[in-house]
Design an enzyme around this catalytic site. Structure first.
Site, PDB file in Angstrom:
ATOM      1  N   LYS A 189     -25.605  35.878 -15.855  1.00 43.31           N
ATOM      2  CA  LYS A 189     -25.557  34.425 -15.939  1.00 43.31           C
ATOM      3  C   LYS A 189     -26.733  33.926 -15.168  1.00 43.31           C
ATOM      4  O   LYS A 189     -27.687  33.180 -15.781  1.00 43.31           O
ATOM      5  CB  LYS A 189     -24.452  33.818 -15.599  1.00 43.31           C
ATOM      6  CG  LYS A 189     -23.260  34.004 -16.428  1.00 43.31           C
ATOM      7  CD  LYS A 189     -22.154  33.031 -15.864  1.00 43.31           C
ATOM      8  CE  LYS A 189     -21.609  33.026 -14.788  1.00 43.31           C
ATOM      9  NZ  LYS A 189     -20.986  34.664 -14.410  1.00 43.31           N
ATOM     10  N   ARG A 226     -15.433  25.961 -14.143  1.00 44.26           N
ATOM     11  CA  ARG A 226     -14.711  27.330 -14.011  1.00 44.26           C
ATOM     12  C   ARG A 226     -13.376  26.849 -14.174  1.00 44.26           C
ATOM     13  O   ARG A 226     -12.565  27.804 -14.163  1.00 44.26           O
ATOM     14  CB  ARG A 226     -15.228  27.802 -12.948  1.00 44.26           C
ATOM     15  CG  ARG A 226     -16.256  28.971 -12.893  1.00 44.26           C
ATOM     16  CD  ARG A 226     -16.418  29.440 -11.502  1.00 44.26           C
ATOM     17  NE  ARG A 226     -17.073  30.493 -11.092  1.00 44.26           N
ATOM     18  CZ  ARG A 226     -18.191  30.973 -10.973  1.00 44.26           C
ATOM     19  NH1 ARG A 226     -19.222  30.098 -10.915  1.00 44.26           N
ATOM     20  NH2 ARG A 226     -18.397  32.098 -10.591  1.00 44.26           N
ATOM     21  N   ARG A 263     -26.111  45.398  -7.141  1.00 45.40           N
ATOM     22  CA  ARG A 263     -26.669  44.106  -6.612  1.00 45.40           C
ATOM     23  C   ARG A 263     -26.202  43.986  -4.973  1.00 45.40           C
ATOM     24  O   ARG A 263     -27.098  43.504  -4.239  1.00 45.40           O
ATOM     25  CB  ARG A 263     -26.042  42.777  -7.324  1.00 45.40           C
ATOM     26  CG  ARG A 263     -26.709  41.346  -6.927  1.00 45.40           C
ATOM     27  CD  ARG A 263     -26.151  40.171  -7.733  1.00 45.40           C
ATOM     28  NE  ARG A 263     -24.777  39.884  -7.356  1.00 45.40           N
ATOM     29  CZ  ARG A 263     -24.363  39.042  -7.985  1.00 45.40           C
ATOM     30  NH1 ARG A 263     -24.894  38.465  -9.193  1.00 45.40           N
ATOM     31  NH2 ARG A 263     -23.115  38.495  -7.828  1.00 45.40           N
ATOM     32  N   ARG A 281     -24.987  40.394  -0.996  1.00 41.76           N
ATOM     33  CA  ARG A 281     -24.229  39.298  -1.035  1.00 41.76           C
ATOM     34  C   ARG A 281     -22.864  39.546  -0.676  1.00 41.76           C
ATOM     35  O   ARG A 281     -22.127  40.692  -0.796  1.00 41.76           O
ATOM     36  CB  ARG A 281     -23.976  38.780  -2.643  1.00 41.76           C
ATOM     37  CG  ARG A 281     -24.782  37.489  -3.057  1.00 41.76           C
ATOM     38  CD  ARG A 281     -24.811  37.275  -4.257  1.00 41.76           C
ATOM     39  NE  ARG A 281     -23.111  36.937  -4.724  1.00 41.76           N
ATOM     40  CZ  ARG A 281     -23.219  36.155  -5.876  1.00 41.76           C
ATOM     41  NH1 ARG A 281     -24.143  35.867  -6.512  1.00 41.76           N
ATOM     42  NH2 ARG A 281     -21.949  35.718  -6.310  1.00 41.76           N
ATOM     43  N   ARG A 294     -12.605  38.792  -7.887  1.00 39.68           N
ATOM     44  CA  ARG A 294     -13.602  37.566  -8.586  1.00 39.68           C
ATOM     45  C   ARG A 294     -12.961  37.785 -10.058  1.00 39.68           C
ATOM     46  O   ARG A 294     -13.227  36.956 -11.012  1.00 39.68           O
ATOM     47  CB  ARG A 294     -14.968  37.776  -8.393  1.00 39.68           C
ATOM     48  CG  ARG A 294     -15.315  37.053  -6.946  1.00 39.68           C
ATOM     49  CD  ARG A 294     -16.688  37.525  -6.515  1.00 39.68           C
ATOM     50  NE  ARG A 294     -17.775  37.370  -7.228  1.00 39.68           N
ATOM     51  CZ  ARG A 294     -18.929  37.703  -7.258  1.00 39.68           C
ATOM     52  NH1 ARG A 294     -19.028  39.041  -6.673  1.00 39.68           N
ATOM     53  NH2 ARG A 294     -19.957  37.482  -8.160  1.00 39.68           N
TER      54      ARG A 294
HETATM   55  P1  AMP Z   1     -21.609  32.280  -8.654  1.00 38.78           P
HETATM   56  O1  AMP Z   1     -22.723  32.780  -8.214  1.00 38.78           O
HETATM   57  O2  AMP Z   1     -21.419  31.592  -9.719  1.00 38.78           O
HETATM   58  O3  AMP Z   1     -20.903  33.782  -9.090  1.00 38.78           O
HETATM   59  O4  AMP Z   1     -20.331  31.854  -7.591  1.00 38.78           O
HETATM   60  C1  AMP Z   1     -20.206  32.528  -6.391  1.00 38.78           C
HETATM   61  C2  AMP Z   1     -18.981  31.904  -5.733  1.00 38.78           C
HETATM   62  O5  AMP Z   1     -19.049  30.335  -5.664  1.00 38.78           O
HETATM   63  C3  AMP Z   1     -17.847  32.050  -6.630  1.00 38.78           C
HETATM   64  O6  AMP Z   1     -16.891  33.277  -6.445  1.00 38.78           O
HETATM   65  C4  AMP Z   1     -17.004  30.665  -6.115  1.00 38.78           C
HETATM   66  O7  AMP Z   1     -16.461  30.989  -4.643  1.00 38.78           O
HETATM   67  C5  AMP Z   1     -17.918  29.779  -5.863  1.00 38.78           C
HETATM   68  N1  AMP Z   1     -18.111  28.769  -6.993  1.00 38.78           N
HETATM   69  C6  AMP Z   1     -19.180  28.743  -7.613  1.00 38.78           C
HETATM   70  N2  AMP Z   1     -19.137  28.004  -8.778  1.00 38.78           N
HETATM   71  C7  AMP Z   1     -17.738  27.516  -8.731  1.00 38.78           C
HETATM   72  C8  AMP Z   1     -16.965  26.537  -9.365  1.00 38.78           C
HETATM   73  N3  AMP Z   1     -17.699  25.735 -10.561  1.00 38.78           N
HETATM   74  N4  AMP Z   1     -15.774  26.291  -9.041  1.00 38.78           N
HETATM   75  C9  AMP Z   1     -15.285  26.784  -7.929  1.00 38.78           C
HETATM   76  N5  AMP Z   1     -15.838  27.744  -7.078  1.00 38.78           N
HETATM   77  C10 AMP Z   1     -17.075  28.109  -7.474  1.00 38.78           C
END
Ligand code: AMP
Length: 194
Positions: free
Chosen positions: A14, A89, A128, A134, A145
């Site tokens: 994404k 989400r 990654r 990360r 996740r």
């Molecule tokens: P991502 O980079 O989109 O995979 O997001 C990394 C982490 O940020 C996720 O595992 C959540 O802990 C937090 N996060 C990102 N977007 C959201 C969201 N829309 N709602 C809740 N937590 C989020």
């Protein structure tokens, strides 16, 4: 005016596609994950609040997340369209986004679902982890996740399917190939790139 969502399991690509598509369509890519990560890196009050949640692969509470997105969408650059990456989400977040958009008599144009097989995405995320370090890319956290995504985020697909907004795109293959698939799918929905 193009309003897009990019949805898909962790590791589907994404973030990479969001950056390219934002450029292609001349709209800002808004990633809640990036916003949270930069707050964690800068040790802001928000960052301190969300650090442990992110490290565990759990979701940040809806009220915090919704507030951040409402603020970001009220900025000038997002008035002309946007691509949301990683938001909404949860069903509560869908409601909040609907509310934000309805206040402007606006709605989403398309929801792009980037599909990828679990084994493939786990492999990508582990790779990654080595490259970017990360904190949420360890194998245990990755598995968590995935299950949080399956429980809390995959139900959103039904909601958007009922609104006939979802286009499904195979996320496997090289980056340019996947971008081309998305651009074609959007064109078929009448969305031309800038
Ligand atoms: P991502 O980079 O989109 O995979 O997001 C990394 C982490 O940020 C996720 O595992 C959540 O802990 C937090 N996060 C990102 N977007 C959201 C969201 N829309 N709602 C809740 N937590 C989020």
């Amino acid at each position: 005016m193009t309003r897009l969502l990019l949805v898909g399991p962790p590791g589907a690509g994404k973030g990479t596609q969001a950056a390219i598509l934002a450029e292609t369509f001349g709209i800002p890519a808004i990633s809640t994950g990036d916003i949270f990560r930069s707050n964690v890196a800068n040790e802001t009050p928000l960052g301190l609040q969300v650090k442990a949640i992110m490290a565990a692969g759990e979701y940040v509470p809806d009220d915090l997340t919704n507030e951040i997105v409402a603020d970001r969408l009220s900025e000038a650059d997002a008035r002309a369209g946007f691509l949301l990456d990683g938001y909404p989400r949860t069903l509560d977040q869908v409601k909040e986004l609907d509310r934000i958009l309805a206040a402007d008599d606006a709605a989403l144009d398309v929801v792009v679902l980037l599909e990828a097989d679990t084994d493939v995405v786990v492999g990508r995320l582990l790779k990654r982890a080595k490259e970017q370090g990360r904190i949420d890319d360890t194998e245990d956290v990755i598995r968590n996740r995935m299950s949080v995504y399956a429980e809390q985020t995959s139900p959103l697909i039904d909601v958007y399917d009922k609104r006939n907004l979802v286009v499904r795109v195979d996320g496997l293959g090289d980056v340019a190939e996947v971008t081309a698939r998305i651009v074609d799918a959007l064109a078929a929905r009448g969305l031309a790139s800038a």
